[in-house]
Design an enzyme around this catalytic site. Structure first.
Site, PDB file in Angstrom:
ATOM      1  N   ASP A  90       0.587  -1.218  -3.199  1.00  0.00           N
ATOM      2  CA  ASP A  90       1.177   0.028  -2.718  1.00  0.00           C
ATOM      3  C   ASP A  90       2.521   0.225  -3.416  1.00  0.00           C
ATOM      4  OD1 ASP A  90       2.870  -1.730  -1.465  1.00  0.00           O
ATOM      5  OD2 ASP A  90       2.136  -1.340   0.550  1.00  0.00           O
ATOM      6  N   ASP A 262      -7.509  -0.351   3.914  1.00  0.00           N
ATOM      7  CA  ASP A 262      -6.745  -1.596   4.060  1.00  0.00           C
ATOM      8  C   ASP A 262      -6.054  -1.565   5.403  1.00  0.00           C
ATOM      9  OD1 ASP A 262      -3.476  -1.538   3.792  1.00  0.00           O
ATOM     10  OD2 ASP A 262      -4.410   0.271   2.991  1.00  0.00           O
TER      11      ASP A 262
END
EC number: 2.4.2.29
Length: 371
Positions: A90, A262
């Protein structure tokens, strides 16, 4: 050429693959979260045995500790972790958002004090792209602002437009070895989400994520955002729902056409003694399991369920033994990977509705819910 290949559809749900240099990911896929370069309590070999084909790393935390100098010195994130399959990182945007009043947001980026030692740090689109390139991410994410919830229409609009400008800067700056995905923002507002998507499509990202969910909104609101947005998402790109979620979230996201998920839930809940089963959630601290000789889930084939009783796992949990966290995590990640495998098989067979009906029927009938 698209990295995504569609193999089958069942309604809006998709069965496919994402082709990356370090491996092919079967979708729909769940990515275990390795915040600090490790999926807590698990070795890479165990993750592979469980069926994980891709994991998530956290740019924000890895940048602060151990830092790029250390990671580069040992040959990059994959080598440091001893993980030779794909890693998605990320951008750090969500973690910066989580700092709240401790951050200063400008057009250039975000300035904040590092939670590790208090020194001042600046993170913007260019810095995030440099970090992710240095990590060797197989999939990197654009730097964005996670729109808070609740947000007024005007607040969501301003935030979304800033994220679009940052996406363009991320796109221009990224020189890493992997793919760069865009992130759709816009809060709970359907027209803002569609405007965000249109802006990202002009930048031609190979994959698109839905951000800004699971930040305090209700499940009804989350699913309404997906219902409004998913029909407009390009069919030839993978679709990633960030930070979501519960087993029910995964089933409902897949039914709406999401390809990737996720969440820290299976690993965090494992450390707290909450085990996911086909019949609901088993909470080990409940006294009803003190002398229970059954495995957590008698129908589960994982190592934990094949070898250990609820009574023993409860003892480990109450004693704060490290083995308990490992066994619980192994079970929960096995459950999540098996759930995704079941969803993939159901889509390919054209029986997703029947699979989902059975999933909910067992959870309604299960004796473990709230236990």
């Amino acid at each position: 050429m698209s990295i995504f290949q569609l193999l089958a559809r069942d309604g809006a749900a998709r069965r496919g693959t994402i082709r990356l240099p370090r491996g092919t990911v079967q979708t729909p896929a769940f990515m275990p979260v390795g915040t600090y370069g490790t999926v807590k309590a698990m070795s890479p070999e165990e993750l592979k045995t469980l069926g994980a084909e891709i994991i998530l790393g956290n740019t924000f935390h890895l940048f602060l500790r151990p830092g790029l100098e250390v990671i580069s010195a040992v040959g990059g994130l994959h080598r440091m972790m001893h993980w030779d399959r794909p890693i998605l990182t990320d951008s750090g945007g969500f973690q910066v958002f989580s700092l709240g009043a401790l951050r200063k947001l400008t057009e250039a980026g975000v300035q904040f004090r590092a939670p590790t030692d208090g020194h001042m740090v600046f993170l913007g689109p260019e810095e995030s792209m440099q970090i992710q390139a240095a990590l060797g991410s197989d999939i990197a994410m654009v730097f964005d602002e996670c729109t808070p919830h609740p947000a007024s229409y005007e607040e969501a609009r301003v935030s979304m437009e800033l994220s679009l400008r940052w996406a363009a800067r991320s796109h221009a700056a990224y020189a890493g070895p992997g793919e760069l995905f865009g992130i759709v923002q816009g809060g709970m507002y359907a027209d803002l989400r569609r405007r965000s998507l249109a802006g990202l499509q002009r930048l031609d990202f190979p994959g698109l994520a839905i951000g800004g969910l699971s930040v305090g909104e209700s499940k009804v609101e989350m699913m309404q955002v997906l219902d409004d947005l998913m029909p407009h998402m390009p069919a030839d790109r993978p679709r990633y729902l960030m930070g979501v979620g519960t087993p029910e979230d995964l089933v409902e996201g897949v039914r709406r056409g999401v390809d990737m998920f996720d969440c820290v839930m299976p690993t965090r809940n494992a450390r707290n003694g909450w085990l996911f089963t086909r019949d609901g959630v088993l909470k080990l601290r409940n006294a009803r399991y003190e002398k229970d000789v059954l495995p957590p889930d008698p129908a589960c084939a994982c190592y934990t369920c094949q070898n250990y009783s609820r009574a023993y796992l409860r003892h480990l949990q109450r004693s704060h033994e490290i083995l308990g966290a490992r066994l619980n995590t192994l079970h929960n990640l096995h459950y999540y990977q098996e759930l995704m495998a079941g969803l993939r098989e159901a889509i390919a067979a054209g029986r997703l509705d029947a699979y989902a009906d059975d999933f909910y029927r067992r959870r309604r009938a299960g004796s473990l819910v709230g236990a």
